[in-house]
Design an enzyme around this catalytic site. Structure first.
Site, mmCIF file in Angstrom:
data_model
loop_
_atom_site.group_PDB
_atom_site.id
_atom_site.type_symbol
_atom_site.label_atom_id
_atom_site.label_comp_id
_atom_site.label_asym_id
_atom_site.label_seq_id
_atom_site.Cartn_x
_atom_site.Cartn_y
_atom_site.Cartn_z
ATOM 1 N N ASP A 168 45.869 -19.185 11.272
ATOM 2 C CA ASP A 168 44.846 -18.061 10.889
ATOM 3 C C ASP A 168 45.806 -16.962 10.161
ATOM 4 O OD1 ASP A 168 43.265 -15.539 10.741
ATOM 5 O OD2 ASP A 168 42.254 -16.119 12.528
ATOM 6 N N HIS A 189 41.076 -19.468 10.023
ATOM 7 C CA HIS A 189 39.938 -18.351 10.368
ATOM 8 C C HIS A 189 38.584 -18.717 10.104
ATOM 9 C CE1 HIS A 189 39.347 -14.194 11.782
ATOM 10 N NE2 HIS A 189 38.763 -13.858 10.832
ATOM 11 N N SER A 236 36.082 -12.684 14.855
ATOM 12 C CA SER A 236 36.765 -11.858 13.843
ATOM 13 C C SER A 236 36.376 -10.257 14.052
ATOM 14 C CB SER A 236 36.698 -12.019 12.288
ATOM 15 O OG SER A 236 37.616 -11.368 11.452
#
Length: 300
Positions: free
Chosen positions: A233, A273, A155
């Site tokens: 995600d 995610h 991320s």
């Protein structure tokens, strides 16, 4: 009024045997960030006293720290299999700065691994220098680690890993990314780049801290970047703040193209995610770093 007293050297906070190695957590005084910083380090068992290992620097995403991924991604088995030390810094300086609670995108757990140039951030937020130089030097000095690292991130940490890896090729010779934020300039002008780097530096410092822009201009040793991304995600599908396709396009648009950079984007249907996503692909990332570092050693 005097500031905090610097920690002398490394202070171990935690140690536990894990799989075929040992997991430790330390704190130390960071000259880069002008504050205490913590990092975790996993060291595989050695076959002989003089054995040294390659290290992977893992950069976590926002709202995480140096410990979150330890028990949530189960990487230890794979690290031992491929004989990697794994180093994980905190996601930002734990020092109060005016404005560090004004945005969900920037603060003590969301540094973006950038060297800030504007006040009040610049006094403590020098995370690029910390990750690229200070922490690796500390690790090589105190642990059985070889000087050439791989770098990996998730991320926000994916953004940091891509930028730091491509801008510091002598230290970081392999790169892999989990659900990375590939083009933060496209949405983070007001909440990330202006506060840290100043609006007047849009055409200079901003470009140096955005993975897509860095990849587009990259002119160093060949880098084959592995990227894994889930189709479900929320930051990819709903907020559209990840944009891995832009990193692929930037590499393809690079004037030297596949001679210097390649992005291997693997899309995964139905995955999100979380750290569960990271856990699914850890082994292939260790394998990627092992192969890339071995290739790199042949040309250095």
């Amino acid at each position: 009024m005097s500031g905090p007293t610097p920690t002398v050297g490394l202070q171990m906070l935690f140690q536990r045997k894990r799989d075929d190695g040992v997991q430790k957590i330390y704190k130390h005084w960071s000259k880069s960030n002008n504050c205490e910083m913590k990092f975790s380090i996993y060291i595989p068992d050695s076959a002989r006293p003089s054995e040294k290992f390659h290290a992977i620097m893992f950069l976590p995403g926002a709202y995480c720290n140096e410990q979150d991924f330890l028990n949530r991604t189960n990487f230890h088995e794979h690290a031992s299999e491929f004989k990697f030390v794994v180093v994980c810094p905190d996601t930002g300086p734990k020092v109060e700065v005016a404005g560090d609670k004004d945005s969900q995108w920037l603060g003590q757990t969301a540094s973006w691994y950038i060297d800030a140039v504007t006040e009040p951030w610049s006094k403590h937020y020098q995370m690029h220098s910390y990750v690229a130089k200070e922490l690796p030097e500390l690790v090589v000095k105190h642990f059985p680690v070889l000087p050439k690292f791989g770098i990996c991130g998730h991320s926000m940490g994916g953004a940091g890993a891509a930028v730091i890896g491509l801008r510091n090729t002598d230290r970081f010779q392999s790169i892999s990314l989990f659900a990375p934020n590939c083009n933060p300039i496209s949405w983070g002008a007001d909440c990330v780049f202006t506060p840290l780097l100043g609006a007047e530096n849009k055409d200079t410092l901003w470009i140096l801290n955005d993975p897509t822009e860095v990849a587009k201009r990259y002119d160093g040793p060949f880098r084959n970047i592995l990227v894994d991304q889930g189709t479900e995600d929320e930051y990819y599908k709903r907020t559209k703040t990840l944009n891995p396709e832009r990193l692929v396009a930037a590499a393809e648009a690079n004037p030297k193209g596949a001679k210097v950079i390649k992005v291997n984007l693997r899309m995964h249907q139905g995955l999100g995610h979380s750290f569960d996503f990271v856990e699914k692909f850890w082994r292939s990332h260790f394998q990627h770093h092992s192969q890339q570092l071995e290739l790199s050693s042949l040309f250095n």
